[in-house]
Design an enzyme around this catalytic site. Structure first.
Site, mmCIF file in Angstrom:
data_model
loop_
_atom_site.group_PDB
_atom_site.id
_atom_site.type_symbol
_atom_site.label_atom_id
_atom_site.label_comp_id
_atom_site.label_asym_id
_atom_site.label_seq_id
_atom_site.Cartn_x
_atom_site.Cartn_y
_atom_site.Cartn_z
ATOM 1 N N SER A 65 -20.111 17.194 88.349
ATOM 2 C CA SER A 65 -20.625 15.943 87.789
ATOM 3 C C SER A 65 -21.051 15.022 88.917
ATOM 4 C CB SER A 65 -19.534 15.258 86.957
ATOM 5 O OG SER A 65 -19.915 13.935 86.610
ATOM 6 N N TYR A 114 -11.056 11.774 86.550
ATOM 7 C CA TYR A 114 -12.200 12.640 86.278
ATOM 8 C C TYR A 114 -13.061 12.775 87.534
ATOM 9 C CZ TYR A 114 -16.467 14.450 84.133
ATOM 10 O OH TYR A 114 -17.568 15.214 83.824
#
Length: 279
Positions: free
Chosen positions: A151, A164
């Site tokens: 990501s 995250y």
């Protein structure tokens, strides 16, 4: 590798929904010899197979495994079963990922949030790859591909998604190191592609807002770009291109200037304020 995965053995984690489902559809449409579908959602997997079966016909063998990717033992067990039935994969797509809440780090739970996120997002791809990589290397005359879906959050800090971001930063570091290791050891039949997309409109990041110059991406666009990068063996795919620009600015600008210009000015640091995720 060929222009399609026709005749190849493919394994996809997080296959029951979102991007994983789309990768599965692409593999079946292109005539893969087999597609192994891993997810913790057994009902979703069964529904997916029902939809894929008419297209797969006798050409593509489908296998589903309900796997808790946070458990190394479960990964080893199901990997052994896949090897026994289908053989080792030619294409491994480490797609599964989770994101929890939109709270500040000190408001999160170490067990339900931190540990689970790190296990699924960072450790599981390592465990899954370690199960199949020796076989990929040994099959030296056949092209192999490993795709690690990271990501853009792993390339810079972002409030309300600290764990995250950490999990994806770990994934990026491991994935690119693995790529270089394989090249250094002359195992050039195995190529690793690291993917760092911004938000994708699959529902996983429902409520999040795309920063200026980084709009929320459409799944079909991402799948097509990832697929082409995988087939070509590209080392890194950043989507959209402004992810690369953000990385460059982060390296060039003083931290406080970056915070003001990119983080606050372009809305990166506020992108998770309305996050709700899948409901």
């Amino acid at each position: 590798m060929a222009r399609t995965v026709r005749g190849a053995r493919v394994l996809i984690t997080g296959a029951a929904s979102g991007m994983g489902r789309a990768y599965a559809e692409r593999a079946v449409a292109e005539g893969a010899a087999s597609v192994a579908l891993w997810d913790r959602d057994g009902i979703g997997l069964a529904r997916l197979v029902d939809e894929l079966a008419p297209v797969a016909g006798r050409r593509t063998e489908l296998r589903t495994d309900v796997v808790e990717l946070g458990e190394m033992g479960a990964i080893a067990k199901h990997a052994q079963q896949v090897r026994k039935q289908l053989g080792g994969p030619d294409v491994l797509i480490n797609n599964a990922g989770i994101v929890r809440g939109n709270r500040y780090f000190w408001e999160t739970d170490n067990g339900d949030d931190t540990r689970a996120t790190m296990r699924v997002n960072a450790l599981a791809p390592m465990y899954v790859t370690r199960e199949f990589l020796p076989g990929m290397i040994a099959d030296a005359y056949r092209e192999k591909r490993i795709v690690n879906i990271a990501s853009a959050a792993g390339t810079l800090g972002n409030p309300r998604m600290a764990v995250y971001a950490a999990s994806k930063a770990a994934l990026i570091g491991w994935s690119d190191s693995l790529r270089v290791e394989l090249e250094q050891a002359d195992h050039t039949n195995v190529k690793v592609t690291t993917v760092t997309p911004s938000y994708i409109s699959t529902g996983m990041f429902a409520g999040a807002t795309g920063p200026v110059l980084a709009p929320v991406l459409e799944p079909d666009y991402v799948v097509d770009r990832v697929w082409r990068a995988m087939l070509r063996g590209e080392p890194l795919l950043e989507l959209p291109g402004t992810v690369r620009l953000s990385r460059a600015l982060r390296a060039l600008l003083p931290t406080r200037v970056f915070d003001a210009v990119v983080g606050e000015g372009l809305g990166v640091y506020r992108s998770m304020q309305g996050f709700t995720g899948r409901r």
